[in-house]
Scaffold this motif. Structure first.
Motif, short mmCIF file in Angstrom:
data_model
loop_
_atom_site.label_atom_id
_atom_site.label_comp_id
_atom_site.label_asym_id
_atom_site.label_seq_id
_atom_site.Cartn_x
_atom_site.Cartn_y
_atom_site.Cartn_z
N VAL A 25 0.85 -1.10 -0.19
CA VAL A 25 -0.13 -0.04 0.00
C VAL A 25 0.90 1.22 0.05
CG1 VAL A 25 -1.75 1.34 1.33
CG2 VAL A 25 -1.82 -1.09 1.31
N PRO A 26 0.90 2.15 -1.09
CA PRO A 26 1.61 3.37 -0.99
C PRO A 26 1.15 4.45 -0.17
CG PRO A 26 1.48 2.51 -3.21
CD PRO A 26 0.50 1.72 -2.46
N GLN A 27 1.81 5.15 0.69
CA GLN A 27 1.41 6.11 1.42
C GLN A 27 2.19 7.34 1.68
OE1 GLN A 27 1.56 5.10 6.01
NE2 GLN A 27 0.61 3.16 5.04
N CYS A 41 -1.82 10.10 3.55
CA CYS A 41 -2.67 9.75 2.50
C CYS A 41 -2.39 8.02 2.30
CB CYS A 41 -2.52 10.47 1.29
SG CYS A 41 -0.87 10.34 0.24
N TYR A 42 -3.60 7.22 2.01
CA TYR A 42 -3.22 5.90 1.54
C TYR A 42 -3.99 5.64 0.58
CZ TYR A 42 -2.57 5.69 6.68
OH TYR A 42 -2.24 6.08 7.82
N THR A 43 -3.24 4.83 -0.24
CA THR A 43 -3.94 4.48 -1.82
C THR A 43 -4.83 3.19 -1.69
OG1 THR A 43 -1.84 4.55 -2.83
CG2 THR A 43 -3.33 3.25 -3.85
N PRO A 44 -6.34 3.55 -1.96
CA PRO A 44 -7.39 2.91 -1.86
C PRO A 44 -6.98 1.51 -2.60
CG PRO A 44 -7.89 4.51 -3.42
CD PRO A 44 -6.58 4.67 -3.11
N GLU A 45 -7.98 0.43 -2.34
CA GLU A 45 -7.71 -0.60 -3.01
C GLU A 45 -8.19 -0.58 -4.43
OE1 GLU A 45 -7.66 -5.04 -3.21
OE2 GLU A 45 -7.24 -3.66 -1.51
N ARG A 66 7.38 12.50 2.44
CA ARG A 66 7.85 10.92 2.44
C ARG A 66 6.73 9.97 1.75
NH1 ARG A 66 11.50 8.16 5.55
NH2 ARG A 66 10.54 6.21 6.71
N GLY A 67 7.46 9.18 1.20
CA GLY A 67 6.94 8.12 0.54
C GLY A 67 7.10 6.95 1.22
N ILE A 68 5.93 5.96 1.21
CA ILE A 68 6.53 4.59 2.14
C ILE A 68 5.56 3.65 1.31
CG2 ILE A 68 6.10 3.25 4.04
CD1 ILE A 68 5.83 6.22 5.57
N ILE A 69 6.19 2.51 0.86
CA ILE A 69 5.56 1.17 0.22
C ILE A 69 5.72 0.08 1.18
CG2 ILE A 69 5.41 -0.16 -1.72
CD1 ILE A 69 4.82 2.38 -2.75
N ASP A 70 4.42 -0.80 1.84
CA ASP A 70 4.44 -1.85 1.99
C ASP A 70 4.72 -1.70 3.84
OD1 ASP A 70 4.11 -4.62 2.77
OD2 ASP A 70 5.91 -5.08 2.75
N PRO A 71 3.91 -0.61 4.18
CA PRO A 71 4.01 -0.28 5.72
C PRO A 71 3.25 -1.44 6.47
CG PRO A 71 2.22 1.04 4.67
CD PRO A 71 3.09 0.23 3.72
N ASN A 72 2.50 -2.28 6.00
CA ASN A 72 1.60 -3.27 6.60
C ASN A 72 2.47 -4.49 7.08
OD1 ASN A 72 -0.66 -1.52 6.50
ND2 ASN A 72 -1.38 -2.40 4.79
N GLY A 73 3.80 -4.52 6.20
CA GLY A 73 4.69 -5.46 6.57
C GLY A 73 4.50 -6.88 5.73
N VAL A 78 10.35 -2.87 4.21
CA VAL A 78 9.36 -1.59 4.06
C VAL A 78 10.25 -0.72 3.14
CG1 VAL A 78 8.57 0.65 5.18
CG2 VAL A 78 8.12 -1.75 6.42
N TYR A 79 9.75 -0.11 2.20
CA TYR A 79 10.43 1.06 1.07
C TYR A 79 10.00 2.26 1.47
CZ TYR A 79 11.40 -3.55 -1.28
OH TYR A 79 11.65 -4.81 -1.46
N ALA A 80 10.78 3.14 2.01
CA ALA A 80 10.39 4.72 2.42
C ALA A 80 11.70 5.36 1.71
CB ALA A 80 10.38 4.55 3.91
#
Length: 86
Positions: A25-27, A41-45, A66-73, A78-80
């Motif tokens: 989930v990109p956020q 912000c969170y990218t929706p399904e 800041r951009g983050i990918i895979d914050p849910n593990g 986690v890519y940030a």
């Protein structure tokens, strides 16, 4: 992104593929030099993008995003990344 007219910054986070089952989930958010920040912000399904709200940052304040990918593990990685201050 930045608006000279509004003296505000906001972030656009883009994932490489649509969100499926809340994996990768990109956020993102925008942080200001005084410690304040925008809501995340969170990218929706099914989507690939999220945009933060605008955050006022007229001089002497600075902002960065800041951009983050895979914050849910989901992948245990986690890519940030941060943009430079501007």
């Amino acid at each position: 992104m930045y608006s000279v007219h509004c003296h505000a910054a906001w972030a656009h986070v883009h994932g490489v593929k649509p969100v499926a089952n809340q994996t990768y989930v990109p956020q993102g958010y925008v942080a200001r030099s005084d410690g304040k920040h925008s809501p995340t912000c969170y990218t929706p399904e099914g989507g690939q993008d999220c945009y933060t709200t605008m955050l006022w940052d007229k001089d002497p304040l600075k902002a960065r995003a800041r951009g983050i990918i895979d914050p849910n593990g989901a992948t245990n990685t986690v890519y940030a990344a941060w943009t430079p201050w501007y």
